[in-house]
Design an enzyme around this catalytic site. Structure first.
Site, PDB file in Angstrom:
ATOM      1  N   ASP A 429      25.675   7.837  41.488  1.00 41.97           N
ATOM      2  CA  ASP A 429      26.042   8.483  40.379  1.00 41.97           C
ATOM      3  C   ASP A 429      25.591   7.932  39.272  1.00 41.97           C
ATOM      4  O   ASP A 429      24.839   6.602  39.036  1.00 41.97           O
ATOM      5  CB  ASP A 429      27.548   8.101  40.141  1.00 41.97           C
ATOM      6  CG  ASP A 429      28.290   9.303  39.717  1.00 41.97           C
ATOM      7  OD1 ASP A 429      27.706  10.061  38.994  1.00 41.97           O
ATOM      8  OD2 ASP A 429      29.589   9.524  40.024  1.00 41.97           O
ATOM      9  N   GLU A 432      20.929   8.979  35.336  1.00 42.97           N
ATOM     10  CA  GLU A 432      20.011   9.925  34.687  1.00 42.97           C
ATOM     11  C   GLU A 432      19.238   8.940  33.733  1.00 42.97           C
ATOM     12  O   GLU A 432      17.990   9.197  33.466  1.00 42.97           O
ATOM     13  CB  GLU A 432      20.770  10.657  33.492  1.00 42.97           C
ATOM     14  CG  GLU A 432      21.521  11.646  33.991  1.00 42.97           C
ATOM     15  CD  GLU A 432      23.022  11.188  34.478  1.00 42.97           C
ATOM     16  OE1 GLU A 432      23.538   9.959  34.360  1.00 42.97           O
ATOM     17  OE2 GLU A 432      23.562  11.913  35.012  1.00 42.97           O
ATOM     18  N   ASP A 499      28.888  16.687  35.971  1.00 44.81           N
ATOM     19  CA  ASP A 499      30.549  16.763  35.683  1.00 44.81           C
ATOM     20  C   ASP A 499      30.754  17.847  34.861  1.00 44.81           C
ATOM     21  O   ASP A 499      30.987  17.816  33.747  1.00 44.81           O
ATOM     22  CB  ASP A 499      30.907  15.535  34.815  1.00 44.81           C
ATOM     23  CG  ASP A 499      30.585  14.230  35.563  1.00 44.81           C
ATOM     24  OD1 ASP A 499      30.636  14.281  37.001  1.00 44.81           O
ATOM     25  OD2 ASP A 499      30.590  12.951  35.420  1.00 44.81           O
TER      26      ASP A 499
END
Length: 721
Positions: A429, A432, A499
């Site tokens: 998670d 990025e 998300d």
């Protein structure tokens, strides 16, 4: 040999038929036939700077070095720099060295030929690309008449910014009839990216994979992880890198979209075969707050006779970010948990973040060893977020995934606390990575400045886990990642759409988002079924939405439920468990439909795995727009709310609230079977179909071996799956 080597009024043999003479006074090269001395053509003298190698040619002029080389079957690599040497830049690639190419010289320029692709470099340095013997280029650098255009700007532009780095532009001709697909994952809602300006940097829900697939039947890979931009305008196509050492891109072509995707996979790597368990149903929610809560959910699935193949331990199962360990108060015996679930055929997937809290047991060692991303100015704490025991928030650091030693340190922590107890699938998670401020010039990685290499982060992060798992003998590797870059697919990377909010608009966006990710070479893709943010399980509107989302998700490569079922989302309440998010949590009517979809997916799995096998051997995306298989059907290019799942199933999800009918376009050249009505329709027409809440419109090719009936949605005879 060189086509010309700074010769002054001297004849040089080019091959066994031709020679050339450089006329010093007129600055022109004349090429002659050796036998009869007949002049064939004349060229500007720039070609005295061209040399030929077995892989292609090198052109040097006014300080710029340009290399055009074959790089695998039907692929050309183009690099240009003002520096003395080229940087390696091979992270996206499976091939680190060029392959053989043919080259020749004629009146148009120097030709580089690699199978069915040819490039022509003119004496002035203008580059054009052709397919086989077609007379018109399919891609061309912009070109101006330098003798008559005072505002001439070269197609390759380097603006020095110091230390052998540059702002770089590469500009190409635009074509009115051209459509562009791919470029990763963006929230524009557009399948065709023509006319868009897209920033090239990673963030939650926005993924930069710099691959374009053109309707002119070529692929273009911008091999540059710098922060930048793609401008796909009507007058020009321009690629921009904010900080780079060289221009670097690949061009490849094919007779079909499938051929082009295969070439890309040959260049950057094929996805592995999807593990069998991963094609089944995944259960997840904002987070299960304890070992007992998670086990109770898995037991309930078994008691109800519902399929379940994976369950996720999400964040805050640790004490502090960067521990990569368990909070033993709430997870007292994770090995016993894993053993119980494995005995039931359920995989445990564990969330891993790249962030490190100053309170972590690993912080001091990592900080002292240089394993954390540094900053040029100010604090190296880059992201503020809540933690298990810091619900007011804490400033977090970031491990440097570009540093091989930092990768090994993190992997060893993961191995001790997860792999050694039987967990080998990880949810990567926030990779990025998440940043509070996107000041990439302030980031100093092991590999360089953030503006130059930041887009690589998700690739090298996933590679660290892939390398660690393979070194321990794992053969079925899958990492669920929130971001990716070119080549991520070869490391077993599954990507989800980030998300996203629990809205109908968001559901509609998933269709084109997923299709562009398929065009970006990522066959393992999924969404949070129901969306992640703001879903209220007591709302009838949300219950309708999640049913329709399940109907879409059942035809995605990964079939995965996740979400923060809390309509009053805030970062402060993330440490709470959130409302229930199991398939029985949304009311009896919804449960009846959703459970039927679970049974359907279980029966569909052999077909799903066939599509994933095709992706692993040919790069063929499992989800694709209608025109992918039917390129001569012009109507198919305008359909953005339907898709093909494999070659046999056409899916038309319901994407609007209270919609109980919808129009469906059926591509020309086939007969399509409506499994709900048993009607067979000839392709090339629109049909209107009924779509009550318990029906997702989809069609099967009539001559397919796949024989689906409504019984596929019925419960299994066996009580336990």
């Amino acid at each position: 040999m060189g086509f010309g080597i700074a010769i002054l009024q001297v004849a040089v043999v080019v091959d066994n038929k031709h020679n050339l003479i450089y006329d010093y006074h007129t600055d022109v090269i004349h090429v002659y036939h050796i036998k009869d001395r007949a002049a064939l053509f004349s060229l500007r003298s720039n070609f005295v700077d061209v040399s030929r190698q077995s892989s292609g040619v090198t052109w040097q002029h006014k300080g710029q070095t340009l290399k055009i080389e074959a790089w695998g079957r039907g692929i050309l690599r183009i690099r240009a720099t003002l520096n003395a040497t080229f940087a390696p830049m091979c992270d996206a690639l499976v091939r680190s060295e060029p392959s053989a190419a043919d080259s020749k010289l004629d009146g148009q320029g120097v030709w580089i030929i690699n199978g069915d692709i040819r490039a022509c470099l003119s004496a002035q340095g203008h580059l054009r690309f052709y397919r086989r013997d077609e007379p018109e280029p399919f891609l061309s650098e912009t070109w101006f008449d330098t003798d008559h255009d005072e505002l001439y700007v070269p197609s390759r532009v380097f603006y020095p910014i110091g230390d052998q780095v540059y702002e770089i532009n590469a500009t190409f001709e635009a074509y009115d009839d051209e459509r562009f697909y791919g470029l990763g994952q963006h929230k524009s809602g557009r399948l065709d990216q023509k006319g868009m300006v897209l920033d090239l940097y990673q963030r939650n829900g926005e993924i930069t994979i710099p691959l374009l697939i053109s309707s002119r039947r070529y692929g273009f890979l911008w091999n540059n992880p710098a922060i930048g931009r793609a401008e796909l305008a009507v007058n020009q196509t321009r690629w921009y890198a904010k900080r780079a050492r060289q221009l670097d891109y690949f061009v490849f072509t094919g007779d079909s979209y499938a051929d082009i995707m295969t070439r890309y996979a040959e260049l950057t790597g094929f996805a592995p075969q999807l593990p069998h368990w991963a094609s089944g149903f995944w259960q997840s929610k904002l987070r299960y707050s304890s070992q007992e809560e998670l086990l109770s959910v898995a037991r309930e699935y078994r008691q109800r006779g519902l399929p379940l193949d994976a369950i996720v331990v999400d964040f805050f199962h640790w004490n502090h970010f960067g521990d990569w360990d368990w909070d033993r108060e709430h997870w007292p015996d994770p090995k016993a948990m894993v053993d119980e679930l494995e005995a039931q055929g359920v995989k445990v997937v564990v969330s891993v973040w790249p962030n490190v809290s100053p309170k972590s047991a690993n912080f001091e060692a990592m900080n002292n060893a240089g394993y954390l991303v540094r900053t040029v100015r100010g604090s190296s704490a880059l992201f503020r977020f809540v933690d298990t025991y810091d619900d007011q928030g804490i400033d977090l650091h970031l491990y440097d995934a570009t540093n091989p030693e930092a990768q090994r340190f993190v992997w060893q922590a993961i191995k001790r606390q997860h792999l050694d107890i039987g967990i080998e699938t990880f949810w990567l998670d926030a990779c990025e990575p998440s940043l509070t401020r996107r000041e990439y010039d302030n980031l100093q990685f092991h590999r360089g400045n953030g503006e130059e290499i930041a887009n690589l982060y998700p690739l090298v992060h996933t590679k660290a886990f892939y390398d660690g798992l393979t070194s321990e003998g794992s053969t079925e590797i899958l990492s669920l990642s929130r971001s990716a870059w070119a080549g991520s697919q070869r490391y077993g990377t599954a990507v989800w759409s980030g998300d996203i909010p629990s809205t109908w608009e968001s559901l509609r966006l998933q269709v084109v988002t997923g299709l562009n990710m398929m065009f970006s070479g990522i066959p393992w893709w999924t969404t949070d079924i129901g969306g992640f943010l703001y879903g209220d399980i007591h709302s009838e509107d949300f219950r309708e939405l999640i049913v329709r989302w399940f109907q879409y998700g059942v035809f995605c490569p990964l079939f995965r439920l996740h979400g923060n079922r809390n309509p009053h989302y805030s970062q402060a309440n993330l440490s709470a468990s959130g409302d229930p998010n199991e398939v029985w949590s949304f009311g009896e009517e919804a449960y009846k439909v959703i459970s039927g979809l679970l049974y359907f997916r279980e029966r569909l799995r052999p077909y799903v795995e066939q599509q994933m096998h095709a992706a692993s051997v040919s790069g063929l995306p499992p989800m694709r727009p209608l025109f992918f298989d039917y390129p001569h059907d012009e109507n198919a290019y305008h359909i953005t709310d339907q898709f093909l799942f494999g070659s046999d199933i056409l899916v038309a999800p319901v994407l609007h609230m209270r919609q109980h009918k919808r129009r469906v376009y059926l591509p020309v050249g086939e007969q399509w079977h409506d499994i709900w009505s048993t009607d067979v329709h000839v392709g090339g027409q629109w049909v209107e179909v009924n779509a009550p809440l318990d029906v997702i419109p989809f069609f099967v090719r009539e001559d397919s071996q796949l024989k689906i009936t409504p019984d596929w949605f019925a419960p299994f005879e066996s009580e336990i799956i």
